[in-house]
Design an enzyme around this catalytic site. Structure first.
Site, mmCIF file in Angstrom:
data_model
loop_
_atom_site.group_PDB
_atom_site.id
_atom_site.type_symbol
_atom_site.label_atom_id
_atom_site.label_comp_id
_atom_site.label_asym_id
_atom_site.label_seq_id
_atom_site.Cartn_x
_atom_site.Cartn_y
_atom_site.Cartn_z
ATOM 1 N N ASP A 99 0.807 -1.223 0.000
ATOM 2 C CA ASP A 99 0.000 0.000 0.000
ATOM 3 C C ASP A 99 0.838 1.269 0.000
ATOM 4 O O ASP A 99 0.316 2.345 0.306
ATOM 5 C CB ASP A 99 -0.944 -0.001 1.211
ATOM 6 C CG ASP A 99 -2.279 -0.661 0.891
ATOM 7 O OD1 ASP A 99 -2.579 -0.859 -0.306
ATOM 8 O OD2 ASP A 99 -3.014 -0.969 1.842
ATOM 9 N N LYS A 102 -0.470 4.472 -1.535
ATOM 10 C CA LYS A 102 -1.495 5.305 -0.881
ATOM 11 C C LYS A 102 -0.902 6.591 -0.320
ATOM 12 O O LYS A 102 -1.622 7.530 -0.026
ATOM 13 C CB LYS A 102 -2.121 4.531 0.295
ATOM 14 C CG LYS A 102 -3.132 3.499 -0.112
ATOM 15 C CD LYS A 102 -3.736 2.912 1.151
ATOM 16 C CE LYS A 102 -4.778 1.863 0.847
ATOM 17 N NZ LYS A 102 -5.301 1.258 2.090
ATOM 18 N N HIS A 128 -3.493 3.402 -6.842
ATOM 19 C CA HIS A 128 -2.453 3.231 -5.812
ATOM 20 C C HIS A 128 -1.548 2.005 -6.030
ATOM 21 O O HIS A 128 -0.361 2.075 -5.708
ATOM 22 C CB HIS A 128 -3.043 3.285 -4.391
ATOM 23 C CG HIS A 128 -3.646 2.019 -3.888
ATOM 24 N ND1 HIS A 128 -4.951 1.682 -4.087
ATOM 25 C CD2 HIS A 128 -3.116 1.000 -3.192
ATOM 26 C CE1 HIS A 128 -5.205 0.523 -3.540
ATOM 27 N NE2 HIS A 128 -4.100 0.074 -2.987
ATOM 28 N N HIS A 153 -1.743 -6.324 -6.419
ATOM 29 C CA HIS A 153 -2.404 -6.815 -5.197
ATOM 30 C C HIS A 153 -3.914 -6.600 -5.178
ATOM 31 O O HIS A 153 -4.603 -7.139 -4.310
ATOM 32 C CB HIS A 153 -1.721 -6.275 -3.927
ATOM 33 C CG HIS A 153 -2.063 -4.864 -3.558
ATOM 34 N ND1 HIS A 153 -1.402 -3.765 -4.065
ATOM 35 C CD2 HIS A 153 -3.002 -4.363 -2.708
ATOM 36 C CE1 HIS A 153 -1.903 -2.662 -3.551
ATOM 37 N NE2 HIS A 153 -2.898 -2.998 -2.718
ATOM 38 N N ASP A 182 -4.583 -9.331 2.903
ATOM 39 C CA ASP A 182 -5.011 -7.922 2.903
ATOM 40 C C ASP A 182 -6.518 -7.826 3.156
ATOM 41 O O ASP A 182 -6.977 -7.043 4.002
ATOM 42 C CB ASP A 182 -4.642 -7.315 1.537
ATOM 43 C CG ASP A 182 -4.920 -5.825 1.465
ATOM 44 O OD1 ASP A 182 -4.958 -5.173 2.511
ATOM 45 O OD2 ASP A 182 -5.089 -5.312 0.335
#
Ligand SMILES: [Fe+2]
Length: 277
Positions: A99, A102, A128, A153, A182
């Site tokens: 992540d 982000k 992202h 992902h 996740d």
């Protein structure tokens, strides 16, 4: 010993004894040097990634805690699948940095704004994974799987994910493992529009995503009692510091450590013991 052999031995020059010893010492020295350089390079790699993780923590502690939990769950699943050490390291890196995109300036406000996403914001959020891969691009010479795993992902097994809509085993293995971990973590923690759901509700959601959102073989493995037991224990452990922080406000115990960042041990030498449950 016959006379001829005795004559040959008597004629040996001292140099003939010294040379093999010298060559042996030089080879040993080279090996030792190579070992030290490799160890130093590994420590440098670990320190670089740890610095990046510290930057995530400094920017957004919630995301920092999330990625550690995801790494823990992903490794439990990866180890249950019997993946080799190299693949496990790859999974761990993708989980820890999945992540990082982000944190991009264009997305930070959107992710922290509690109001409902506009269609435009939703499209921005969907960038992202690719933004994360771009942040990690300089590391691709050392970790070629990292950017690819991070970029994928949010892909789904049935091809309806993003950003590329790739399906099945075309999705990198690291991303397929991390996707399950996740989602599990996202479900068990409060989000913008939903409360934190229970362990069994999260397990149900993973079950429902079998062969649509997630790799069916990995889901089957995730749902085995042995893996679920480990995941549940890790989840309880990950949530424990938050409970301790609350009690601390009343002057009680100091908070315990967060989930251990495993390659901290690796970079300092051989692992004394596996810190995970
Ligand atoms: Fe994500």
């Amino acid at each position: 010993m016959n006379k001829a052999v005795r004559t040959v031995l008597a004629q040996r020059s001292p140099m003939r004894d010294i040379v093999p010893v010298t060559v042996g010492l030089a080879a040993g020295g080279l090996l030792f040097r190579e070992h030290r350089i490799r160890a130093k390079t590994e420590r440098l790699g670990a320190a670089t990634l740890e610095t990046l993780l510290n930057a995530i923590d400094a920017n957004d502690a919630v995301t920092g805690a999330h990625v550690r939990r995801v790494a823990t769950y992903a490794l439990i699943l990866g180890e249950a699948a019997g993946f080799d050490e190299r693949t496990l390291h790859s999974i761990e890196r993708v989980a820890l940095f999945h992540d990082v995109g982000k944190l991009h300036e264009a997305l930070t406000d959107i992710f922290h704004d509690p109001s409902k996403l506009t269609p435009e914001e939703r499209r921005a959020v969907m960038t992202h994974p690719q933004r994360g891969a771009e942040v990690l691009a300089p590391l691709s010479a050392f970790y070629p799987d990292l950017g690819k795993g991070v970029a994928a992902h949010h892909e789904r097994w049935d091809g309806t994910g993003y950003p590329r809509g790739i399906r099945g085993k075309r999705i990198p293995l690291t991303a397929r493992v991390v996707a399950i971990a996740d989602s599990f973590d996202a479900i068990t923690h409060r989000r913008r529009y939903s409360r934190a759901r229970s362990f069994s509700e999260a397990v149900q959601a993973i079950t429902e995503g079998r062969a649509t959102q997630f790799d069916p073989e990995l889901v089957d493995l995730f749902l085995t009692p042995a893996v679920l037991r480990k995941i549940e224990r890790a989840m309880r452990q990950a949530n424990a510091p938050q409970r301790k922080r609350r009690t601390r406000r009343h002057g009680e115990k100091k908070p315990g450590p967060d989930i251990t960042f495993r390659w901290r041990q690796r970079s300092n030498g051989p692992r004394a013991q596996d810190p995970r449950p």
